[in-house]
Design a protein around this motif. Structure first.
Motif, PDB file in Angstrom:
ATOM      1  N   LEU A 298       1.350   6.651  -6.933  1.00  0.00           N
ATOM      2  CA  LEU A 298       0.298   7.647  -7.203  1.00  0.00           C
ATOM      3  C   LEU A 298       0.815   9.050  -6.958  1.00  0.00           C
ATOM      4  O   LEU A 298       0.490   9.988  -7.711  1.00  0.00           O
ATOM      5  CB  LEU A 298      -0.909   7.366  -6.307  1.00  0.00           C
ATOM      6  CG  LEU A 298      -1.697   6.078  -6.620  1.00  0.00           C
ATOM      7  CD1 LEU A 298      -2.806   5.880  -5.596  1.00  0.00           C
ATOM      8  CD2 LEU A 298      -2.289   6.140  -8.029  1.00  0.00           C
ATOM      9  N   CYS A 299       1.625   9.206  -5.951  1.00  0.00           N
ATOM     10  CA  CYS A 299       2.197  10.517  -5.668  1.00  0.00           C
ATOM     11  C   CYS A 299       3.086  10.982  -6.825  1.00  0.00           C
ATOM     12  O   CYS A 299       3.023  12.140  -7.253  1.00  0.00           O
ATOM     13  CB  CYS A 299       2.980  10.460  -4.359  1.00  0.00           C
ATOM     14  SG  CYS A 299       3.661  12.042  -3.838  1.00  0.00           S
TER      15      CYS A 299
ATOM     16  N   THR B 283       0.834  -1.210   0.000  1.00  0.00           N
ATOM     17  CA  THR B 283       0.000   0.000   0.000  1.00  0.00           C
ATOM     18  C   THR B 283       0.862   1.251   0.000  1.00  0.00           C
ATOM     19  O   THR B 283       0.571   2.220  -0.721  1.00  0.00           O
ATOM     20  CB  THR B 283      -0.910  -0.016   1.240  1.00  0.00           C
ATOM     21  OG1 THR B 283      -1.675  -1.229   1.248  1.00  0.00           O
ATOM     22  CG2 THR B 283      -1.850   1.174   1.236  1.00  0.00           C
ATOM     23  N   ARG B 284       1.935   1.227   0.757  1.00  0.00           N
ATOM     24  CA  ARG B 284       2.820   2.387   0.788  1.00  0.00           C
ATOM     25  C   ARG B 284       3.478   2.606  -0.562  1.00  0.00           C
ATOM     26  O   ARG B 284       3.612   3.758  -1.021  1.00  0.00           O
ATOM     27  CB  ARG B 284       3.868   2.177   1.884  1.00  0.00           C
ATOM     28  CG  ARG B 284       4.757   3.379   2.126  1.00  0.00           C
ATOM     29  CD  ARG B 284       5.625   3.181   3.337  1.00  0.00           C
ATOM     30  NE  ARG B 284       6.503   2.020   3.151  1.00  0.00           N
ATOM     31  CZ  ARG B 284       7.360   1.591   4.087  1.00  0.00           C
ATOM     32  NH1 ARG B 284       7.413   2.219   5.256  1.00  0.00           N
ATOM     33  NH2 ARG B 284       8.116   0.548   3.855  1.00  0.00           N
TER      34      ARG B 284
ATOM     35  N   ILE C 255       2.213   1.692  -3.513  1.00  0.00           N
ATOM     36  CA  ILE C 255       1.175   2.201  -4.427  1.00  0.00           C
ATOM     37  C   ILE C 255       0.945   3.686  -4.189  1.00  0.00           C
ATOM     38  O   ILE C 255       0.796   4.474  -5.141  1.00  0.00           O
ATOM     39  CB  ILE C 255      -0.118   1.398  -4.254  1.00  0.00           C
ATOM     40  CG1 ILE C 255       0.088  -0.055  -4.738  1.00  0.00           C
ATOM     41  CG2 ILE C 255      -1.272   2.047  -5.005  1.00  0.00           C
ATOM     42  CD1 ILE C 255      -1.080  -0.954  -4.474  1.00  0.00           C
ATOM     43  N   LEU C 256       0.924   4.065  -2.948  1.00  0.00           N
ATOM     44  CA  LEU C 256       0.739   5.480  -2.644  1.00  0.00           C
ATOM     45  C   LEU C 256       1.898   6.318  -3.175  1.00  0.00           C
ATOM     46  O   LEU C 256       1.694   7.441  -3.676  1.00  0.00           O
ATOM     47  CB  LEU C 256       0.603   5.665  -1.133  1.00  0.00           C
ATOM     48  CG  LEU C 256      -0.688   5.094  -0.502  1.00  0.00           C
ATOM     49  CD1 LEU C 256      -0.647   5.249   1.017  1.00  0.00           C
ATOM     50  CD2 LEU C 256      -1.923   5.797  -1.074  1.00  0.00           C
ATOM     51  N   ARG C 257       3.099   5.770  -3.082  1.00  0.00           N
ATOM     52  CA  ARG C 257       4.245   6.492  -3.633  1.00  0.00           C
ATOM     53  C   ARG C 257       4.123   6.641  -5.147  1.00  0.00           C
ATOM     54  O   ARG C 257       4.419   7.705  -5.718  1.00  0.00           O
ATOM     55  CB  ARG C 257       5.540   5.768  -3.274  1.00  0.00           C
ATOM     56  CG  ARG C 257       5.936   5.896  -1.808  1.00  0.00           C
ATOM     57  CD  ARG C 257       7.254   5.207  -1.550  1.00  0.00           C
ATOM     58  NE  ARG C 257       7.668   5.375  -0.162  1.00  0.00           N
ATOM     59  CZ  ARG C 257       8.772   4.843   0.358  1.00  0.00           C
ATOM     60  NH1 ARG C 257       9.567   4.113  -0.423  1.00  0.00           N
ATOM     61  NH2 ARG C 257       9.078   5.040   1.632  1.00  0.00           N
TER      62      ARG C 257
END
Length: 500
Positions: A416-417, A409-410, A412-414
């Motif tokens: 997306l960022c 999840t971390r 994926i968030l990176r």
């Protein structure tokens, strides 16, 4: 001290001398000077009651042991003492009473004979047992802390506050068992008993002697060895029924059997530092004591019929003179006696060999059984450890999966960022550049046919130019040759017109 010495005692041996007993005031913590008879100087917790009186038993100006006495049941709840040391023999038995239990205002501060206290103590016997309570009954005064285990050369243990009703047979078995436990099992595994703390107590039943003194349902013993790095704690229970052998239990199990569920030793006698190997050795010796108890009980039961027959034969009338054997019979008897004795000796030897063979086989069987039990215990411990390790790994799988999911999840968030950053950067460019970039592929694809056509036209022009050049060159060459030949031929004609 062996069993023969116990039998010589005849159940109890007495001592002469004066004894001091002191009641501990309720406001005092513990047993005052007698706290040294308890592990860590702390008496058992959870046994406080209005009918319980704390007594510091003294002799010749020194503390000997401590007793918690029940004025309701008129028997001790427990007596506490340190390592046992055999006492000297040959004194007179003299049971004493504690005057201040019945009369707190009594001027007698020492235990004394019942006859001496009758005239000076008010309400004597209202809260404690007296010698008269045992007269004419089937019970005797049985010491919880036996005199034979005391190092006191006087009568410290011969106080009725240290006694409970016991049948003669049970009393003898109780003393024998205590002696064997101390000599064979407890003291040898505790540095000869220098750091050994003992509690012996009685649990009351619903029966009473003369409706006054409560008969114990069972008696118990708890031992705590405080040797640094090698301590242990054990408990023992012996029911008052004839034929019952002493039972070994853990101290925590013993506490559950006692009223009020007390804690006998502070911190359970250093439970975290106890030596299990010494406890195993103690249990081995306890098994021998139990076997000896069973053997003594069996032999006692087998001797009863023979003694009965002897008593009955003693009551028969004597033989008449006519029934006496003749001289010849006496002679034959004299000759046959050595052979009979020899046969009896062989018979005794055979019985002895058989008995010790059976004992040896029984001992080997016990050792093999102990070995198998030890192997099974170790196998069980290893199996439990293995399954515990597997269980820990299985239990950690969800946590590990959760950690992986968190990491994914971390990530994926990176991503997306980063995409958002790219979009922001793209949106920050001029619109014209974006239109040119967007239309660049269209113009490029549309220009491909035109470029290809121009290339084809160029190639065709080049080829045509090459052909034109080649044909023009060849035509020029032929033209030059034709011109040269023409000029040469005209000259020949002019020079030789006749020939021509």
């Amino acid at each position: 001290m062996g069993p023969a010495r116990w039998l010589a005692l005849g159940g109890l041996l007495a001592l002469a001398g004066l004894l001091e007993g002191r009641l501990v005031r309720k406001e005092e913590a513990g047993f005052g000077e007698c706290n040294r008879f308890f592990y860590a100087g702390t008496p058992p917790a959870g046994l406080a009651a209005a009918a319980h009186v704390k007594i510091c038993q003294r002799s010749e100006g020194a503390e000997r042991f401590a007793t918690l006495y029940s004025t309701r049941d008129r028997i001790p709840v427990y007596s506490a003492f340190r390592a046992a040391h055999p006492a000297p023999l040959g004194a007179e038995q003299r049971w004493l009473v504690e005057p201040q239990i019945d009369d707190p205002s009594s001027s007698l501060e020492e235990v004394t004979d019942e006859a001496d206290a009758t005239s000076s103590v008010n309400n004597l016997g209202s809260k404690q047992a007296l010698n008269a309570d045992y007269l004419g009954s089937d019970y005797q005064t049985g010491q919880l802390y036996p005199f034979s285990l005391s190092s006191d050369p006087h009568t410290a243990t011969f106080t009725l506050t240290n006694a409970a009703p016991m049948t003669p047979s049970f009393q003898k078995q109780w003393y024998l068992t205590l002696n064997s436990l101390m000599d064979l099992a407890l003291s040898p595994q505790c540095g000869n008993g220098e750091e050994l703390y003992i509690l012996t107590g009685a649990v009351p039943s619903d029966l009473k002697v003369k409706d006054k003194v409560t008969i114990p349902e069972f008696v118990w013993l708890a031992a705590c060895c405080a040797v640094p790095g090698g301590g242990w704690a054990m408990g023992f229970v012996k029911h008052t029924r004839d034929g019952d052998v002493i039972e070994d239990v853990m101290v925590k199990e013993l506490e559950k059997l006692l009223p009020f569920n007390p804690q006998l030793f502070q911190d359970n006698c250093g439970e975290m530092e106890q030596d299990t190997e010494k406890m195993k050795k103690i249990l081995e010796m306890v098994n021998q004591v139990q076997d000896e108890e069973r053997r003594v009980h069996t032999e006692g039961a087998s001797r009863t019929p023979s003694s009965t027959r002897s008593t009955r034969s003693a009551l028969l009338p004597p033989e008449t003179s006519g029934e006496k054997s003749s001289l010849l019979g006496k002679l034959l008897g004299f000759i046959a006696t050595p052979f009979i004795k020899l046969c009896q000796l062989i018979y005794c030897l055979a019985i002895g060999i058989l008995k010790y063979t059976v004992y040896f086989v029984w001992y080997v069987t016990k050792q093999v059984t102990y070995g198998l039990e030890s192997c099974l215990y170790r196998l069980g411990s290893a199996t439990i450890s293995y399954f515990l390790a597997i269980g820990e790994e299985l239990a950690s799988i969800p946590w590990k999966v959760l950690k992986v999911m968190v990491r994914i999840t971390r990530a994926i968030l990176r991503i997306l960022c980063c995409l958002l950053k790219v979009v922001c950067r793209v949106l920050g460019l001029p619109v014209r550049v974006l239109v040119d970039v967007a239309t660049f592929p269209v113009y490029t694809v549309g220009a491909v046919p035109i470029v290809c056509r121009d290339i084809a036209v160029g190639l065709g022009g080049i080829i045509s130019l090459l052909f034109d050049t080649a044909f023009g060159t060849m035509g020029g060459i032929f033209q030059v040759l034709f011109t040269v030949c023409k000029r040469i031929g005209f000259k020949i004609t002019s020079d030789n017109p006749g020939e021509l």
